[in-house]
Design a protein around this motif. Structure first.
Motif: not given
Ligand SMILES: [Zn+2]
Length: 146
Positions: A70-77, A60-68
């Motif tokens: 994440h597609n169309s994700c608000s955290v990954a601004n 299991v990978f736990v990915h930070g949305c920003f760093w990785h």
């Protein structure tokens, strides 16, 4: 709104990039409570996977949305400054994630990626992860694989 100075930004990036991030810890603790046991950040595996379940051959990978990215994700601004720089950086990360997963698959591992933003709905997230891992209590065959 990109009010961070360059120093703040890199400090933040360093934090996001490091192991044992808050989302990762949350997932780990929840799984541990449920009785799952795992190894952490195994250096001998591509991408030093966050959680490794050797007897299940699952990761299991736990990915930070920003760093990785994440597609169309608000955290990954996307940062509003030096956009191209970050875009290239994210692109490399995404590419590396892909290669690592492919390499792991070739080695007989299956992988699941969990995103930081999913932590906001812990019940749902845990259902997804435990559904993937299978029941804890089950006697996982230790099979003498050759
Ligand atoms: Zn996300």
């Amino acid at each position: 709104m990109d009010t961070l100075t360059k120093a703040q930004r890199s400090e933040r990036m360093a934090r996001i990039r490091s192991k044992n991030t808050a989302p990762e810890l949350a997932v780990r603790q929840a799984l541990f409570k449920l009785g799952y046991r795992y190894q952490l950040h195994r250096k001998d595996l591509p991408g030093k996977p966050d959680l490794v379940f050797p007897s299940r051959k699952k990761i299991v990978f736990v990915h930070g949305c920003f760093w990785h990215a994440h597609n169309s994700c608000s955290v990954a601004n996307m940062p509003k400054s030096r956009t191209e720089f970050w875009q290239a950086k994210f692109q490399r990360n995404v590419e590396r994630d892909k290669l690592n997963k492919r390499a792991l698959r070739r080695m007989g591992w299956s992988t699941l990626t969990v995103w930081e933003c999913e932590i906001k709905r812990p019940d749902r997230l845990l259902r997804r992860v435990t559904g993937y891992l299978g029941p804890t209590g089950a006697k996982v065959k230790k099979g003498r694989s050759s």
